[in-house]
Write an enzyme that holds these catalytic residues in place. Structure first.
Site, PDB file in Angstrom:
ATOM      1  N   HIS A   1       0.845  -1.203   0.000  1.00 28.68           N
ATOM      2  CA  HIS A   1       0.000   0.000   0.000  1.00 28.68           C
ATOM      3  C   HIS A   1       0.882   1.255   0.000  1.00 28.68           C
ATOM      4  O   HIS A   1       0.689   2.171  -0.813  1.00 28.68           O
ATOM      5  CB  HIS A   1      -0.914  -0.012   1.226  1.00 28.68           C
ATOM      6  N   GLU A   2       1.857   1.296   0.900  1.00 28.52           N
ATOM      7  CA  GLU A   2       2.693   2.497   1.010  1.00 28.52           C
ATOM      8  C   GLU A   2       3.501   2.735  -0.267  1.00 28.52           C
ATOM      9  O   GLU A   2       3.698   3.885  -0.675  1.00 28.52           O
ATOM     10  CB  GLU A   2       3.623   2.391   2.226  1.00 28.52           C
TER      11      GLU A   2
ATOM     12  N   HIS B   1       1.775   4.773  -2.702  1.00 26.66           N
ATOM     13  CA  HIS B   1       1.976   6.215  -2.498  1.00 26.66           C
ATOM     14  C   HIS B   1       3.345   6.636  -3.040  1.00 26.66           C
ATOM     15  O   HIS B   1       3.470   7.694  -3.671  1.00 26.66           O
ATOM     16  CB  HIS B   1       1.909   6.561  -1.013  1.00 26.66           C
TER      17      HIS B   1
END
Lengths: 169, 81
Positions: free
Chosen positions: A119-120, A123
Site C-alpha cells: 500500500h505504502e 503512495h
C-alpha cells in the site's frame, strides 16, 4: 483510484530502494522478503524495476520508527496510523515509514508488513487513496488471504494511468 | 464500574475530531467541539469521511463510523490539505 495533486511520478524506469533499519518484530530475512514482494506487486503491472541498494542516494528509503521521527508527521503508538509514505520526488519524496509501535508480522496476526508496504509503495509511486474498499489503496487496513491476494483492477488502472502497462517495456 | 454516558460521548467526540484533523484536513482552533449542529463544519466533515470510506452518510457518530475510525490505517490523509 486517485493520484496526488499535480500527479507527481518518477521520471525514470529503474528505481532503487534502501532499507535503513529493521523492526525487531520480524527476522531480517522476512522483512527483506516482504519488502521485495511488495515492490513486485507493482512491477508486475508497470514497466518499472526496483533494485535494492545500500547507497544513501536511493530513491525510496524505508525505515521503522516510533512517535516523532523527523518528518513533522509523528506516529501515534499502537493502532491508529500504521505507516505513511511520500509521493514521488527528491529528498523525502517516495520514502516509506512504518510505525515501530505496531506488531509487524509476516502472517495474519498484527500488521502484515507485505500488505502495508505494498500500500505504502503505491503512495511512493504516486497513487493517492482509493474509495474502493477492496483495492490495495483503500486507506483502512484489512486482513487478506495470502493465497488469493491479487492487485485490484482499480489499483492496476491507477498505476498504469501513471506509468503505462508492462507491455510497454 | 458503569460507563458514564457523558464521558463516553466526550471521548467519542475527541476521537472523531482528531481523526478528521489527521485524515480529512479538519481545521479547529485547538478547542474541543462540544456541540454539533446540522451543517456545521464537523458534521459536513463526518459526511465527507463517511462517503469516502463507503459508510452510510448520516453525519452522525453511529456505531459503524466509530468502529471504522478505530481500525488501523495508513497515515496519509484521505483528502488533500
Amino acid at each position: 483510484f486517485s493520484t496526488f495533486a499535480g500527479q507527481p511520478k518518477w521520471g525514470k524506469k529503474n528505481l532503487t530502494y534502501r532499507i535503513l533499519n529493521y523492526t525487531p518484530d520480524m527476522a531480517q530475512v522476512d522483512v527483506d522478503a516482504a519488502i521485495k514482494k511488495a515492490f513486485t506487486v507493482w512491477s508486475n503491472v508497470i514497466p518499472l524495476t526496483f533494485t535494492r541498494v545500500d547507497r544513501a542516494d536511493a530513491d525510496i528509503l524505508i525505515s521503522f520508527a516510533a512517535r516523532v521521527h523527523n518528518d513533522f508527521n509523528p506516529f501515534d503508538g499502537p493502532g491508529g496510523t500504521v505507516a505513511h509514505a511520500y509521493a514521488p520526488g527528491n529528498g523525502i519524496g517516495g520514502d516509506a515509514h512504518f510505525d515501530e509501535d505496531e506488531d509487524w508480522t509476516k502472517g495474519s496476526q498484527g500488521s502484515n508488513l507485505f500488505f502495508v508496504a505494498a500500500h505504502e509503495f503505491g503512495h511512493s509511486l504516486g497513487l493517492f487513496h482509493s474509495r474502493h474498499p477492496d483495492s490495495l489503496m483503500y486507506p483502512v487496513y484489512r486482513h487478506f488471504d495470502f493465497k488469493t491476494f491479487r492487485l485490484h483492477q482499480d489499483d492496476i488502472n491507477g498505476i498504469q494511468y501513471l506509468y503505462g502497462n508492462q507491455t510497454l517495456l | 464500574f458503569p460507563i458514564d454516558p457523558k464521558r463516553k460521548v466526550e471521548e467519542d467526540m475527541k476521537l472523531i475530531q482528531k481523526y478528521l484533523e489527521n485524515y480529512y484536513s479538519f481545521k479547529t482552533d485547538g478547542k474541543p467541539v462540544l456541540r454539533w449542529k446540522s451543517n456545521s463544519p464537523i458534521v459536513n466533515k463526518i459526511k465527507e469521511m463517511q462517503e469516502f470510506i463507503g459508510l452510510e452518510v448520516t453525519g452522525k457518530l453511529d456505531s459503524n463510523t466509530l468502529e471504522m475510525m478505530q481500525k488501523p490505517r495508513c497515515g496519509v490523509p484521505d483528502v488533500a490539505d
